[in-house]
Design an enzyme around this catalytic site. Structure first.
Site, PDB file in Angstrom:
ATOM      1  CG  ASN A  50      -5.080   1.487   0.985  1.00 38.10           C
ATOM      2  OD1 ASN A  50      -5.216   0.545   0.212  1.00 38.10           O
ATOM      3  ND2 ASN A  50      -3.893   1.877   1.426  1.00 38.10           N
ATOM      4  N   PRO A  51      -9.425   2.760   1.153  1.00 33.71           N
ATOM      5  CG  PRO A  51     -11.056   1.087   1.158  1.00 33.71           C
ATOM      6  CD  PRO A  51      -9.573   1.313   1.025  1.00 33.71           C
ATOM      7  CG  ASP A  52      -7.062   3.523   5.554  1.00 30.56           C
ATOM      8  OD1 ASP A  52      -6.609   3.854   4.429  1.00 30.56           O
ATOM      9  OD2 ASP A  52      -6.409   2.861   6.377  1.00 30.56           O
ATOM     10  N   GLY A  53      -8.097   6.345   3.318  1.00 32.02           N
ATOM     11  CA  GLY A  53      -7.389   7.555   2.950  1.00 32.02           C
ATOM     12  C   GLY A  53      -5.886   7.383   2.817  1.00 32.02           C
ATOM     13  CB  THR A  54      -3.421   4.887   3.976  1.00 35.37           C
ATOM     14  OG1 THR A  54      -4.133   3.675   3.690  1.00 35.37           O
ATOM     15  CG2 THR A  54      -3.626   5.274   5.440  1.00 35.37           C
TER      16      THR A  54
END
Length: 93
Positions: A50-54
């Site tokens: 995911n873009p948020d690093g998750t």
């Protein structure tokens, strides 16, 4: 492999495939590359970044069907053996 919890854990797959990758890296073995190419494509298709690093990776696998009877001179494609991802995790080990 006769211990069902072991063959249901994705980490068992990744651990084994790491050894295949090491074999390929050291020897260039074409059969190892064929196995790696197929497995990596499948593993990436089941992994989400995911873009948020998750992220999420497979955790528990569910198997159905049966593998082909082993024949070293002509290995089968195991077309009767299937796997699905039962659940996911963000724990890499």
């Amino acid at each position: 492999y006769h211990d069902p919890p072991s063959n249901q854990w994705f980490g068992f797959q990744a651990w084994s495939m790491e050894r295949v990758a090491e074999l390929y890296q050291q020897t260039g073995n074409a059969k190892a590359k064929t196995v790696l190419d197929k497995w990596v494509k499948w593993a990436l298709s089941k992994t989400t970044f995911n873009p948020d690093g998750t992220y999420r990776i497979p955790s528990t696998l569910q198997w159905s069907g049966q593998p082909d009877t082993w024949n070293a001179s002509s290995p089968g494609a195991n077309s009767g053996l299937h796997v699905t991802v039962a659940d996911y995790t963000n724990d890499v080990g």
